[in-house]
Design a protein around this motif. Structure first.
Motif, mmCIF file in Angstrom:
data_model
loop_
_atom_site.group_PDB
_atom_site.id
_atom_site.type_symbol
_atom_site.label_atom_id
_atom_site.label_comp_id
_atom_site.label_asym_id
_atom_site.label_seq_id
_atom_site.Cartn_x
_atom_site.Cartn_y
_atom_site.Cartn_z
ATOM 1 N N ILE A 187 0.835 -1.206 0.000
ATOM 2 C CA ILE A 187 0.000 0.000 0.000
ATOM 3 C C ILE A 187 0.865 1.249 0.000
ATOM 4 N N LEU A 188 1.863 1.274 0.878
ATOM 5 C CA LEU A 188 2.721 2.451 0.976
ATOM 6 C C LEU A 188 3.574 2.623 -0.282
ATOM 7 N N ALA A 189 4.023 1.517 -0.877
ATOM 8 C CA ALA A 189 4.819 1.612 -2.101
ATOM 9 C C ALA A 189 3.996 2.217 -3.233
ATOM 10 N N LYS A 190 2.754 1.775 -3.376
ATOM 11 C CA LYS A 190 1.883 2.332 -4.416
ATOM 12 C C LYS A 190 1.617 3.808 -4.142
ATOM 13 N N ASN A 191 1.331 4.136 -2.878
ATOM 14 C CA ASN A 191 1.088 5.536 -2.527
ATOM 15 C C ASN A 191 2.316 6.390 -2.836
ATOM 16 N N ASN A 192 3.501 5.894 -2.482
ATOM 17 C CA ASN A 192 4.722 6.668 -2.702
ATOM 18 C C ASN A 192 5.003 6.890 -4.187
ATOM 19 N N ALA A 193 4.617 5.938 -5.005
ATOM 20 C CA ALA A 193 4.796 6.106 -6.456
ATOM 21 C C ALA A 193 3.909 7.247 -6.959
ATOM 22 N N ASN A 242 -14.319 13.350 -0.805
ATOM 23 C CA ASN A 242 -14.950 12.650 0.313
ATOM 24 C C ASN A 242 -14.422 11.226 0.371
ATOM 25 N N THR A 243 -13.863 10.870 1.515
ATOM 26 C CA THR A 243 -13.190 9.578 1.658
ATOM 27 C C THR A 243 -14.099 8.475 2.176
ATOM 28 N N GLY A 244 -15.368 8.790 2.476
ATOM 29 C CA GLY A 244 -16.261 7.765 3.017
ATOM 30 C C GLY A 244 -15.770 7.283 4.366
ATOM 31 N N LYS A 245 -15.440 5.988 4.468
ATOM 32 C CA LYS A 245 -14.940 5.443 5.738
ATOM 33 C C LYS A 245 -13.432 5.660 5.904
ATOM 34 N N GLY A 246 -12.771 6.155 4.870
ATOM 35 C CA GLY A 246 -11.333 6.378 4.941
ATOM 36 C C GLY A 246 -10.992 7.532 5.860
ATOM 37 N N CYS A 247 -9.848 7.426 6.541
ATOM 38 C CA CYS A 247 -9.481 8.404 7.563
ATOM 39 C C CYS A 247 -8.365 9.335 7.126
ATOM 40 N N HIS A 248 -8.034 9.360 5.836
ATOM 41 C CA HIS A 248 -6.963 10.223 5.357
ATOM 42 C C HIS A 248 -7.042 10.328 3.843
ATOM 43 N N LEU A 249 -6.407 11.341 3.295
ATOM 44 C CA LEU A 249 -6.199 11.416 1.859
ATOM 45 C C LEU A 249 -4.968 10.605 1.489
ATOM 46 N N ASP A 250 -4.946 10.088 0.268
ATOM 47 C CA ASP A 250 -3.725 9.445 -0.226
ATOM 48 C C ASP A 250 -3.276 10.161 -1.497
ATOM 49 N N ALA A 251 -2.095 9.804 -1.977
ATOM 50 C CA ALA A 251 -1.502 10.522 -3.101
ATOM 51 C C ALA A 251 -2.300 10.345 -4.393
ATOM 52 N N HIS A 252 -2.946 9.199 -4.554
ATOM 53 C CA HIS A 252 -3.755 8.973 -5.753
ATOM 54 C C HIS A 252 -4.950 9.910 -5.770
ATOM 55 N N MET A 253 -5.624 10.059 -4.623
ATOM 56 C CA MET A 253 -6.745 10.996 -4.519
ATOM 57 C C MET A 253 -6.296 12.420 -4.853
ATOM 58 N N VAL A 254 -5.152 12.801 -4.293
ATOM 59 C CA VAL A 254 -4.636 14.151 -4.514
ATOM 60 C C VAL A 254 -4.308 14.363 -5.989
ATOM 61 N N GLY A 255 -3.768 13.342 -6.648
ATOM 62 C CA GLY A 255 -3.489 13.449 -8.069
ATOM 63 C C GLY A 255 -4.740 13.762 -8.870
ATOM 64 N N HIS A 256 -5.849 13.103 -8.528
ATOM 65 C CA HIS A 256 -7.124 13.395 -9.197
ATOM 66 C C HIS A 256 -7.587 14.812 -8.886
#
Length: 257
Positions: free
Chosen positions: A39-45, A116-130
């Motif tokens: 998960i972290l590797a994909k996020n970091n990419a 809006n992340t729904g049940k998610g508790c943070h933003l990730d880099a993929h969301m930010v890219g969008h």
């Protein structure tokens, strides 16, 4: 969602583990570690892609993190109002539900995208890219990423930002930095907000700053009030300094010299 922060257990595996002990705990741990690393590797990419885009466009991107109720959005509104037309600001808003905060930002005239992340508790880099793709921030602009209110999960996720800025209000208690050390260790700046309330509270500013520096000796702390404007000039000066660093070597920065 992710297993790193525990906001959702994949396929209910962790939940089922509490119901039955007919399994090998070592195998579960190994699988969890592999999943976390993946998960972290994909996020970091994705974060690397975001960071490259920001660098190419001379954009200063800041990840604003805090617990709920710290005054992040009010501080952001005040900041945008004080920036005026001198620096173009765009905002990515992260919340589990509603567009309330993005609506408040748009009322200032600044463009904002709500995630809006729904049940998610943070933003990730993929969301930010969008979010960046939707905003299309111009060269030399400032992008504020207002993360979901949470002092735990956002600490682990690089969004491609130049700096994490932690907002801590004087109503939260002096021990927050040592109770949630990962967040304050990851931040470069703490904005101690709602200082206009200090005469009405038993809050020790010096102890709070000392606690922040126990986990991050180099962290900078600015005292501000989004309500009265106290300390906001120091915050804007920090922003201008950070933007100058983001523009170093960029054609926009060279043209301004």
């Amino acid at each position: 969602m992710c297993t790193v922060c525990g906001c959702e257990h994949p396929s209910g595996a962790a939940k089922d583990a509490h119901r039955s002990h007919d399994h090998h705990h070592g195998d579960d741990v190994d699988r969890t570690i592999r999943l976390e690393l993946d998960i972290l590797a994909k996020n970091n990419a994705y974060a690397t892609e975001n960071r490259s885009l920001f660098a190419d466009r001379g954009i200063l991107a800041l990840n604003l993190v805090s617990s709920p109720g710290s005054g992040k959005t009010s501080l952001l509104v005040k900041t945008i109002e004080m920036l005026g037309n001198g620096l173009r600001a765009c905002v990515i808003e992260g919340d589990q539900q509603t567009t309330n905060d993005a609506d408040r930002i748009r009322a200032t005239g600044a463009p904002a995208v709500q995630i809006n992340t729904g049940k998610g508790c943070h933003l990730d880099a993929h969301m930010v890219g969008h979010g960046i793709a939707d905003l299309q921030p111009p060269e030399g602009s400032l992008v504020f990423i207002e993360n979901v209110g949470n002092l735990v999960c956002p600490a682990a996720f690089d969004l491609g930002e130049a700096h994490k800025v932690a907002i801590l209000s004087v109503t939260e208690g002096e021990d927050k930095p040592i109770k949630y050390p990962d967040m304050f260790a990851a931040a470069d700046l703490v904005l101690l907000n709602k200082t206009d309330l200090l005469p009405h509270l038993d809050f020790d500013v010096d102890e709070t700053i000392a606690n922040a520096r126990k986990v991050n000796p180099s962290i900078k702390v600015l005292q501000v009030s989004a309500r009265t404007g106290e300390g906001m000039e120091s915050w804007l000066a920090w922003l201008n300094g950070a933007r100058a660093m983001a523009l170093a070597g960029h054609p926009i920065g060279a043209a301004a010299e």
